[in-house]
Enzyme design. Structure first.
Site, PDB file in Angstrom:
ATOM      1  N   HIS A 280      -0.850  -3.586  10.901  1.00 14.69           N
ATOM      2  CA  HIS A 280       0.243  -4.406  11.448  1.00 14.69           C
ATOM      3  C   HIS A 280       0.542  -4.103  12.914  1.00 14.69           C
ATOM      4  CE1 HIS A 280       0.944  -6.118   7.536  1.00 14.69           C
ATOM      5  NE2 HIS A 280       1.019  -4.908   7.013  1.00 14.69           N
TER       6      HIS A 280
ATOM      7  N   GLN B 169       0.147 -12.108   9.722  1.00 16.82           N
ATOM      8  CA  GLN B 169       0.656 -10.905   9.062  1.00 16.82           C
ATOM      9  C   GLN B 169      -0.207  -9.675   9.351  1.00 16.82           C
ATOM     10  OE1 GLN B 169      -0.363  -9.273   5.546  1.00 16.82           O
ATOM     11  NE2 GLN B 169       1.368 -10.033   4.343  1.00 16.82           N
TER      12      GLN B 169
ATOM     13  N   ARG C 154      -9.837  -8.066   3.139  1.00 18.88           N
ATOM     14  CA  ARG C 154      -8.757  -7.653   4.037  1.00 18.88           C
ATOM     15  C   ARG C 154      -8.807  -6.136   4.249  1.00 18.88           C
ATOM     16  NH1 ARG C 154      -3.187  -6.209   3.388  1.00 18.88           N
ATOM     17  NH2 ARG C 154      -1.741  -7.172   4.890  1.00 18.88           N
TER      18      ARG C 154
ATOM     19  N   GLN D 117       0.829  -1.206   0.000  1.00 17.36           N
ATOM     20  CA  GLN D 117       0.000   0.000   0.000  1.00 17.36           C
ATOM     21  C   GLN D 117       0.865   1.259   0.000  1.00 17.36           C
ATOM     22  OE1 GLN D 117      -3.483  -0.750   2.116  1.00 17.36           O
ATOM     23  NE2 GLN D 117      -4.233   1.328   2.113  1.00 17.36           N
TER      24      GLN D 117
ATOM     25  N   SER E 168       3.595  -6.580   2.644  1.00 19.94           N
ATOM     26  CA  SER E 168       2.255  -6.533   3.225  1.00 19.94           C
ATOM     27  C   SER E 168       1.234  -7.134   2.246  1.00 19.94           C
ATOM     28  CB  SER E 168       1.899  -5.103   3.634  1.00 19.94           C
ATOM     29  OG  SER E 168       0.717  -5.073   4.389  1.00 19.94           O
ATOM     30  N   LEU E 169       0.290  -6.329   1.706  1.00 18.96           N
ATOM     31  CA  LEU E 169      -0.682  -6.894   0.758  1.00 18.96           C
ATOM     32  C   LEU E 169       0.014  -7.518  -0.444  1.00 18.96           C
ATOM     33  CD1 LEU E 169      -1.556  -5.344  -2.190  1.00 18.96           C
ATOM     34  CD2 LEU E 169      -1.780  -3.467  -0.586  1.00 18.96           C
TER      35      LEU E 169
END
Length: 312
Positions: free
Chosen positions: A203, A252, A119, A9, A94-95
């Site tokens: 996170h 995660q 998500r 992101q 991340s994503l």
């Protein structure tokens, strides 16, 4: 040895993928499949905006994935490049870990899009707007960032979210604690502390409701063994077992993105070439982590054609 990397992101922008779609049938097909899977005109939003709508986590996450996979498919389907022959590992920030798993065949594209939409929605819903925040600590390594976070917490959540590279660490938690961390950062030794324009504190433990939602969704999802191992964010180690992939994707959501360690561990394992697909965000981080690595970021059809000649 080579690894393919997929951005996270923050790499979204209005107009993303538009020129690529004009030049590549594989890219057009990718954007069409994602639109169909989500029942939404996501590519129109990517192409035309408005930016504030594209920035919404539930749109930004599938959009960034769709763009990265459009680049990947243009490279493999039209450029004649084989993932298995060209890359020893894949990884995503991340994503981007979902993008990496899709590229490696663990998820199909429609499943990946739906998981990332969920998500994004679950992360947004986990914490009311204004309750959480994130900040980037520049000129701070992991140990210093952790000390700043611990000093600022004062009974609230304040923790390291992304260990990006040796000079950039992101912290996440309650807004009050992040505000205190920003105040403390410079006197404790960081060069700068910048609040991040995000809609939720990613996170960190405040994301537990989103982790629960992803656990339920991933528990109903078939995960195939990846064609090449994936470096997982939360362990900074290669994973290929579907059950372990599922567990780590759930972890995660609340866990730290160990990006610096992931790149360093790949480099130590012999990966000296990194190719970022669909962004130009990870490349500079990689160079700060492994200055001797060769880094290529591919976004345009010209980028794709140039590296296809090299890899095909």
């Amino acid at each position: 040895m080579r690894a393919f990397l997929f951005p996270g992101q923050g790499s979204q922008s209005v107009g993303m993928g538009a020129a690529l779609a004009d030049a590549s049938q594989a890219a057009r097909d990718t954007f069409g499949e994602v639109d169909e899977a989500l029942g939404q005109h996501l590519f129109k939003l990517m192409r035309e905006g408005p930016e504030d709508e594209l920035k919404l986590t539930e749109n930004a996450q599938p959009a960034i994935m769709a763009h990265a996979l459009a680049v990947f498919r243009a490279l493999t389907r039209e450029g004649g490049v084989s993932l298995e022959k060209s890359a020893h590992f894949v990884a995503g920030h991340s994503l981007g870990e979902y993008s990496a798993l899709c590229a490696a065949g663990s998820f199909d594209l429609a499943t990946t899009a739906k998981l990332l939409k969920l998500r994004g929605q679950a992360m947004q819903a986990a914490v009311p707007v204004g309750v959480g925040a994130m900040a980037a600590l520049l000129g701070a390594d992991l140990a210093l960032a952790q000390r700043i976070a611990d000093a600022a917490a004062q009974g609230e959540v304040c923790t390291v979210a992304n260990d990006n590279d040796p000079s950039q660490v992101v912290i996440s938690g309650h807004k009050g604690a992040i505000d205190r961390a920003i105040e403390l950062a410079k006197e404790m030794g960081a060069k700068r502390a910048l609040p991040l324009p995000v809609s939720a504190p990613f996170h960190c433990p405040l994301m537990q409701p989103a982790a629960d939602a992803m656990a339920e969704a991933l528990g109903k999802t078939v995960i195939e063994p990846p064609h090449v191992p994936v470096y997982a964010n939360v362990t900074a180690a290669a994973v290929a077992d579907p059950a372990e992939i599922e567990r780590l994707l759930v972890e995660q959501v609340t866990g730290m993105v160990r990006w610096r360690e992931s790149i360093a561990n790949m480099f130590d394992a012999g990966v000296h070439e990194f190719v970022e697909l669909g962004g130009k965000v990870l490349g500079p981080m990689v160079k700060r982590i492994a200055p001797d690595a060769r880094v290529t970021s591919i976004v345009t059809i010209e980028d794709i054609e140039a590296i296809a000649k090299e890899l095909a």
